[in-house]
Design a protein around this motif. Structure first.
Motif, short mmCIF file in Angstrom:
data_model
loop_
_atom_site.label_atom_id
_atom_site.label_comp_id
_atom_site.label_asym_id
_atom_site.label_seq_id
_atom_site.Cartn_x
_atom_site.Cartn_y
_atom_site.Cartn_z
N LEU A 19 -0.83 -79.49 75.74
CA LEU A 19 -1.82 -80.44 75.24
C LEU A 19 -1.41 -81.02 73.88
CD1 LEU A 19 -5.07 -78.50 76.19
CD2 LEU A 19 -4.32 -80.69 77.14
N GLY A 20 -0.29 -80.51 73.34
CA GLY A 20 0.17 -80.97 72.04
C GLY A 20 -0.51 -80.27 70.88
N TRP A 21 -1.15 -79.13 71.16
CA TRP A 21 -1.86 -78.40 70.12
C TRP A 21 -0.92 -77.41 69.46
CZ3 TRP A 21 -6.89 -76.67 73.04
CH2 TRP A 21 -7.61 -77.80 73.45
N PRO A 22 -0.68 -77.52 68.15
CA PRO A 22 0.18 -76.56 67.47
C PRO A 22 -0.51 -75.20 67.32
CG PRO A 22 -0.61 -78.25 65.95
CD PRO A 22 -1.13 -78.60 67.30
N VAL A 23 0.24 -74.14 67.58
CA VAL A 23 -0.30 -72.79 67.50
C VAL A 23 0.40 -72.00 66.41
CG1 VAL A 23 -1.01 -72.74 69.93
CG2 VAL A 23 1.26 -71.91 69.30
N LEU A 24 -0.26 -70.96 65.93
CA LEU A 24 0.33 -70.06 64.95
C LEU A 24 -0.02 -68.63 65.31
CD1 LEU A 24 -1.71 -69.85 61.70
CD2 LEU A 24 -2.36 -71.49 63.43
N ALA A 25 0.83 -67.72 64.87
CA ALA A 25 0.65 -66.30 65.16
C ALA A 25 -0.40 -65.71 64.22
CB ALA A 25 1.97 -65.56 65.00
N LEU A 26 -1.36 -65.00 64.80
CA LEU A 26 -2.40 -64.33 64.03
C LEU A 26 -2.32 -62.83 64.26
CD1 LEU A 26 -5.53 -66.54 64.89
CD2 LEU A 26 -3.93 -66.81 62.99
N HIS A 27 -2.86 -62.07 63.32
CA HIS A 27 -2.98 -60.63 63.53
C HIS A 27 -3.95 -60.37 64.66
CE1 HIS A 27 -0.65 -58.67 60.42
NE2 HIS A 27 -0.94 -59.71 59.64
N SER A 28 -3.88 -59.18 65.23
CA SER A 28 -4.78 -58.74 66.29
C SER A 28 -5.70 -57.66 65.73
CB SER A 28 -3.98 -58.16 67.46
OG SER A 28 -3.09 -59.12 67.97
N THR A 29 -6.53 -57.10 66.59
CA THR A 29 -7.34 -55.95 66.18
C THR A 29 -6.97 -54.77 67.05
OG1 THR A 29 -9.13 -56.67 67.65
CG2 THR A 29 -9.31 -57.30 65.35
N THR A 30 -7.15 -53.60 66.48
CA THR A 30 -6.90 -52.37 67.22
C THR A 30 -8.13 -52.05 68.06
OG1 THR A 30 -7.82 -50.97 65.49
CG2 THR A 30 -5.47 -51.51 65.33
N GLY A 31 -8.05 -51.03 68.89
CA GLY A 31 -9.20 -50.63 69.70
C GLY A 31 -10.44 -50.34 68.87
N GLY A 32 -10.24 -49.90 67.63
CA GLY A 32 -11.37 -49.59 66.75
C GLY A 32 -11.84 -50.77 65.93
N GLY A 33 -11.32 -51.97 66.22
CA GLY A 33 -11.73 -53.16 65.50
C GLY A 33 -11.05 -53.36 64.17
N LYS A 34 -10.07 -52.52 63.84
CA LYS A 34 -9.31 -52.68 62.60
C LYS A 34 -8.23 -53.73 62.79
CE LYS A 34 -11.29 -49.23 60.40
NZ LYS A 34 -12.09 -49.40 59.23
N CYS A 35 -7.89 -54.41 61.72
CA CYS A 35 -6.88 -55.45 61.77
C CYS A 35 -5.48 -54.84 61.76
CB CYS A 35 -7.04 -56.39 60.58
SG CYS A 35 -5.97 -57.85 60.70
N THR A 36 -4.57 -55.46 62.50
CA THR A 36 -3.20 -54.98 62.54
C THR A 36 -2.44 -55.25 61.25
OG1 THR A 36 -2.46 -57.02 63.62
CG2 THR A 36 -2.99 -55.14 65.05
N CYS A 37 -3.06 -55.93 60.28
CA CYS A 37 -2.41 -56.13 58.99
C CYS A 37 -2.33 -54.83 58.21
CB CYS A 37 -3.11 -57.21 58.16
SG CYS A 37 -4.71 -56.72 57.46
N GLY A 38 -3.18 -53.86 58.58
CA GLY A 38 -3.15 -52.55 57.95
C GLY A 38 -3.99 -52.42 56.70
N ARG A 39 -4.59 -53.51 56.25
CA ARG A 39 -5.44 -53.42 55.05
C ARG A 39 -6.81 -52.87 55.43
NH1 ARG A 39 -3.97 -58.99 54.20
NH2 ARG A 39 -6.18 -59.42 54.37
#
Length: 112
Positions: free
Chosen positions: A10-30
């Motif tokens: 569709l011509g939509w630019p995408v970017l990579a985002l962090h995910s969440t773990t099963g416990g709802g924590k961010c994969t950034c680790g903060r």
């Protein structure tokens, strides 16, 4: 549910985002992350939204399991999203589905 290649097609630019773990924590680790699973993976997109791409070969090299963001506004030729999370708005949306691309969000709402 649209796939990465659909977005790029569709011509939509995408970017990579962090995910969440099963416990709802961010994969950034903060531990104090206030935007779990919704902020750029700077190891893949060091300039954030400015690194959004429509190059499928770049995106196919990203690890599986990451979240994808779609760049909006000027960088995406004016693409915009309406985010609906309110219960009453969801009821109205269900009764009168729009004739535009609609996507369910992870939080139970919709992006139009």
């Amino acid at each position: 549910m649209p796939t990465t290649s659909n977005y790029i097609g569709l011509g939509w630019p995408v970017l990579a985002l962090h995910s969440t773990t099963g416990g709802g924590k961010c994969t950034c680790g903060r531990a104090d992350c206030r935007s779990a699973g919704k902020h750029p993976r700077t190891d893949l997109c060091p300039r954030g939204i400015l690194d959004a791409t429509t190059d499928l070969s770049t995106v196919s090299g990203w690890p599986s399991g990451i979240n994808l963001g779609v760049a909006l506004g000027k960088i995406a030729r004016g693409l915009m999203v309406i985010d609906i999370d309110d219960e009453e708005a969801l009821r109205l949306l269900s009764a009168n589905p729009p004739e535009i691309l609609t996507s369910r969000t992870g939080g139970g709402g919709y992006h139009l």
